[in-house]
Write a protein that holds these residues in place. Structure first.
Motif, PDB file in Angstrom:
ATOM      1  N   CYS A  57      -6.080   2.044  12.915  1.00  0.00           N
ATOM      2  CA  CYS A  57      -6.867   3.249  13.227  1.00  0.00           C
ATOM      3  C   CYS A  57      -6.827   4.242  12.074  1.00  0.00           C
ATOM      4  N   ILE A  58      -5.642   4.401  11.483  1.00  0.00           N
ATOM      5  CA  ILE A  58      -5.478   5.323  10.355  1.00  0.00           C
ATOM      6  C   ILE A  58      -6.354   4.907   9.179  1.00  0.00           C
ATOM      7  N   ARG A  59      -6.363   3.633   8.890  1.00  0.00           N
ATOM      8  CA  ARG A  59      -7.122   3.148   7.737  1.00  0.00           C
ATOM      9  C   ARG A  59      -8.631   3.210   7.979  1.00  0.00           C
ATOM     10  N   LEU A  60      -9.054   2.990   9.206  1.00  0.00           N
ATOM     11  CA  LEU A  60     -10.475   3.130   9.524  1.00  0.00           C
ATOM     12  C   LEU A  60     -10.933   4.571   9.334  1.00  0.00           C
ATOM     13  N   LEU A  61     -10.117   5.519   9.809  1.00  0.00           N
ATOM     14  CA  LEU A  61     -10.462   6.935   9.650  1.00  0.00           C
ATOM     15  C   LEU A  61     -10.466   7.319   8.180  1.00  0.00           C
ATOM     16  N   SER A  62      -9.480   6.839   7.441  1.00  0.00           N
ATOM     17  CA  SER A  62      -9.416   7.129   6.010  1.00  0.00           C
ATOM     18  C   SER A  62     -10.656   6.605   5.286  1.00  0.00           C
ATOM     19  N   GLU A  63     -11.103   5.424   5.661  1.00  0.00           N
ATOM     20  CA  GLU A  63     -12.308   4.836   5.051  1.00  0.00           C
ATOM     21  C   GLU A  63     -13.553   5.651   5.402  1.00  0.00           C
ATOM     22  N   ASP A  64     -13.622   6.116   6.654  1.00  0.00           N
ATOM     23  CA  ASP A  64     -14.764   6.937   7.074  1.00  0.00           C
ATOM     24  C   ASP A  64     -14.850   8.215   6.243  1.00  0.00           C
ATOM     25  N   ILE A  65     -13.686   8.837   6.004  1.00  0.00           N
ATOM     26  CA  ILE A  65     -13.668  10.072   5.217  1.00  0.00           C
ATOM     27  C   ILE A  65     -14.027   9.776   3.760  1.00  0.00           C
ATOM     28  N   GLN A  66     -13.508   8.665   3.244  1.00  0.00           N
ATOM     29  CA  GLN A  66     -13.770   8.300   1.856  1.00  0.00           C
ATOM     30  C   GLN A  66     -15.262   8.055   1.608  1.00  0.00           C
ATOM     31  N   LYS A  67     -15.964   7.587   2.604  1.00  0.00           N
ATOM     32  CA  LYS A  67     -17.394   7.307   2.458  1.00  0.00           C
ATOM     33  C   LYS A  67     -18.225   8.575   2.280  1.00  0.00           C
ATOM     34  N   ILE A  68     -17.649   9.715   2.678  1.00  0.00           N
ATOM     35  CA  ILE A  68     -18.358  10.986   2.510  1.00  0.00           C
ATOM     36  C   ILE A  68     -18.075  11.475   1.093  1.00  0.00           C
ATOM     37  N   VAL A  69     -18.974  11.189   0.179  1.00  0.00           N
ATOM     38  CA  VAL A  69     -18.709  11.428  -1.245  1.00  0.00           C
ATOM     39  C   VAL A  69     -18.539  12.908  -1.567  1.00  0.00           C
ATOM     40  N   ASP A  70     -19.186  13.770  -0.815  1.00  0.00           N
ATOM     41  CA  ASP A  70     -19.063  15.209  -1.070  1.00  0.00           C
ATOM     42  C   ASP A  70     -18.348  15.907   0.091  1.00  0.00           C
ATOM     43  N   ALA A  71     -17.328  15.230   0.599  1.00  0.00           N
ATOM     44  CA  ALA A  71     -16.574  15.770   1.745  1.00  0.00           C
ATOM     45  C   ALA A  71     -15.897  17.094   1.392  1.00  0.00           C
ATOM     46  N   PRO A  72     -15.820  18.021   2.330  1.00  0.00           N
ATOM     47  CA  PRO A  72     -15.100  19.280   2.107  1.00  0.00           C
ATOM     48  C   PRO A  72     -13.628  19.009   1.786  1.00  0.00           C
ATOM     49  N   GLU A  73     -12.994  19.945   1.128  1.00  0.00           N
ATOM     50  CA  GLU A  73     -11.592  19.779   0.725  1.00  0.00           C
ATOM     51  C   GLU A  73     -10.675  19.558   1.922  1.00  0.00           C
ATOM     52  N   THR A  74     -11.028  20.163   3.061  1.00  0.00           N
ATOM     53  CA  THR A  74     -10.177  19.995   4.246  1.00  0.00           C
ATOM     54  C   THR A  74     -10.125  18.534   4.681  1.00  0.00           C
ATOM     55  N   LEU A  75     -11.261  17.843   4.569  1.00  0.00           N
ATOM     56  CA  LEU A  75     -11.292  16.427   4.941  1.00  0.00           C
ATOM     57  C   LEU A  75     -10.589  15.573   3.896  1.00  0.00           C
ATOM     58  N   LYS A  76     -10.737  15.931   2.625  1.00  0.00           N
ATOM     59  CA  LYS A  76     -10.056  15.183   1.568  1.00  0.00           C
ATOM     60  C   LYS A  76      -8.541  15.292   1.727  1.00  0.00           C
ATOM     61  N   SER A  77      -8.080  16.481   2.085  1.00  0.00           N
ATOM     62  CA  SER A  77      -6.638  16.682   2.303  1.00  0.00           C
ATOM     63  C   SER A  77      -6.149  15.861   3.488  1.00  0.00           C
ATOM     64  N   LEU A  78      -7.016  15.690   4.474  1.00  0.00           N
ATOM     65  CA  LEU A  78      -6.648  14.918   5.650  1.00  0.00           C
ATOM     66  C   LEU A  78      -6.366  13.465   5.277  1.00  0.00           C
ATOM     67  N   ARG A  79      -7.071  12.948   4.275  1.00  0.00           N
ATOM     68  CA  ARG A  79      -6.823  11.575   3.826  1.00  0.00           C
ATOM     69  C   ARG A  79      -5.395  11.434   3.287  1.00  0.00           C
ATOM     70  N   ASN A  80      -4.902  12.455   2.595  1.00  0.00           N
ATOM     71  CA  ASN A  80      -3.518  12.421   2.104  1.00  0.00           C
ATOM     72  C   ASN A  80      -2.531  12.417   3.261  1.00  0.00           C
ATOM     73  N   ASP A  81      -2.845  13.183   4.303  1.00  0.00           N
ATOM     74  CA  ASP A  81      -1.982  13.200   5.489  1.00  0.00           C
ATOM     75  C   ASP A  81      -1.953  11.822   6.142  1.00  0.00           C
ATOM     76  N   LEU A  82      -3.116  11.174   6.195  1.00  0.00           N
ATOM     77  CA  LEU A  82      -3.209   9.834   6.791  1.00  0.00           C
ATOM     78  C   LEU A  82      -2.379   8.830   5.993  1.00  0.00           C
ATOM     79  N   LEU A  83      -2.421   8.935   4.676  1.00  0.00           N
ATOM     80  CA  LEU A  83      -1.644   8.039   3.812  1.00  0.00           C
ATOM     81  C   LEU A  83      -0.148   8.228   4.044  1.00  0.00           C
TER      82      LEU A  83
END
Length: 272
Positions: free
Chosen positions: A20-46
Motif C-alpha cells: 500500500c505504501i509503495r502504491l501511494l508513493s508511486e501515485d504521488i511520484q506520477k504527479i510531476v508538479d506535485a506541491p511540496e507537501t505531497l513530495k514531503s509525504l513521499r519521504n515519510d512513506l519511505l
C-alpha cells in the motif's frame, strides 16, 4: 501467543502494508508538479517502509521478550498504516480528477483548501509517528538480546538509559499530538466548506484525523509497554551488575567473587 508463528504473522501483516505504501508513493511520484507537501509525504512513506522492513529482523525469541501487548500493538500500528494509505490514495485520486498526464490542472492546484491541507498534514504526522514507534520496537528488541548476555557492558547500560529517555520523550510528544488531533478534529467539524470543496473532502479529512487519534492512542499504549519493559530489564541488569558475593568455605579458606569492579589488595589466599 504462539511462539512459533510471531515473526511469520508480523511479516504477513507488513507485506500488504508495504504494498500500500509503495502504491501511494508511486501515485504521488506520477504527479510531476506535485506541491511540496505531497513530495514531503513521499519521504515519510519511505521512512515507514524502512521501519517495516526492520521489523522482519526481530526474532521470535525477541518478540516473546517484548510481550504480547507489544506484538499486538505493533500489528495494529501496521494495519492502521495500510488503511490510511488506501484512504489517502482514494482522496488523492479525487483531488486530481481534472488533471492529465501527471500534471495538475489549474483547477486542481487551486483546490488545496483547508480540508485537504489538514488531511495531508495529519497523514504526514501519522506516518512519522508510526516510523518512530516501530523503530523503537526494533531497538528495544535488540537491547533485550544484549541484556541476555552473561556480562552487561557499560556501553549497553548507556544505550539502555538513552533509550529510556527517548521513549519517555516520545510519550510526551504523543500526548501533545493527541491533544492537537483532538483540537484539529473539533476545528474541522466546525469549519465551513469552501466553495470548491465537496462534502467528500470534508468527510475524508474528518475521518483521517479520527484515524490519527486512534493510531496515537494505540502508539501510546505500545510506548508505555516498551518503557515498562525496558525499565524492568534495565533494573534487573543493574542489580546483577552491582552484585558482589563472597562465600568462604567452612575453614574460612575459600573465596568466590560474583562481580568485581576495581582492584584487590591486601588479600591472602589459603587457610588462616
Amino acid at each position: 501467543m504462539d511462539p512459533l508463528s510471531i515473526t511469520a504473522a508480523i511479516v504477513g501483516i507488513t507485506a500488504p502494508t508495504v504494498h500500500c505504501i509503495r502504491l501511494l508513493s508511486e501515485d504521488i511520484q506520477k504527479i510531476v508538479d506535485a506541491p511540496e507537501t505531497l513530495k514531503s509525504l513521499r519521504n515519510d512513506l519511505l521512512s515507514v517502509d524502512q521501519a517495516l522492513a526492520s521489523l522482519h529482523t526481530v526474532s521470535d525469541e525477541q518478540w516473546r521478550s517484548l510481550g504480547e501487548t507489544v506484538v499486538s500493538q505493533s500489528k495494529a500500528a501496521t494495519a492502521s498504516c495500510a488503511e490510511s494509505c488506501d484512504r489517502f490514495r482514494t482522496a488523492l485520486s479525487r483531488w486530481t480528477r481534472h488533471s492529465e498526464d501527471g500534471k495538475l490542472s489549474l483547477r486542481d492546484r487551486t483546490m488545496v483548501g483547508f480540508f485537504k491541507q489538514g488531511y495531508v498534514k495529519s497523514m504526514s504526522e501519522q506516518l512519522h509517528h508510526c516510523k518512530i514507534t516501530l523503530s523503537s520496537v526494533v531497538c528495544i528488541a535488540t537491547l533485550h538480546s544484549s541484556l541476555q548476555q552473561t556480562q552487561i557492558t557499560k556501553e549497553v547500560m548507556t544505550k539502555i538509559s538513552r533509550k529510556e529517555a527517548e521513549i519517555a520523550k516520545s510519550i510526551t510528544a504523543t500526548d501533545k499530538q493527541l491533544a492537537e488531533a483532538n483540537a484539529k478534529l473539533g476545528a474541522l467539524c466546525l469549519a465551513k466548506q469552501a466553495q470548491d470543496e465537496t462534502e467528500a473532502d470534508r468527510a475524508s479529512a474528518i475521518s483521517q484525523v479520527a484515524v490519527e487519534q486512534t493510531v496515537l492512542r494505540e502508539s501510546r499504549t505500545l510506548l508505555d509497554e516498551l518503557l515498562s519493559g525496558i525499565h524492568t530489564a534495565a533494573a534487573n541488569a543493574r542489580k546483577d551488575q552491582a552484585q558482589v558475593v563472597n562465600n568462604f568455605g567452612s575453614q574460612n579458606g575459600g573465596m568466590q567473587i560474583g562481580v568485581l569492579n576495581g582492584t584487590m589488595s591486601g588479600i591472602t589466599f589459603g587457610k588462616k
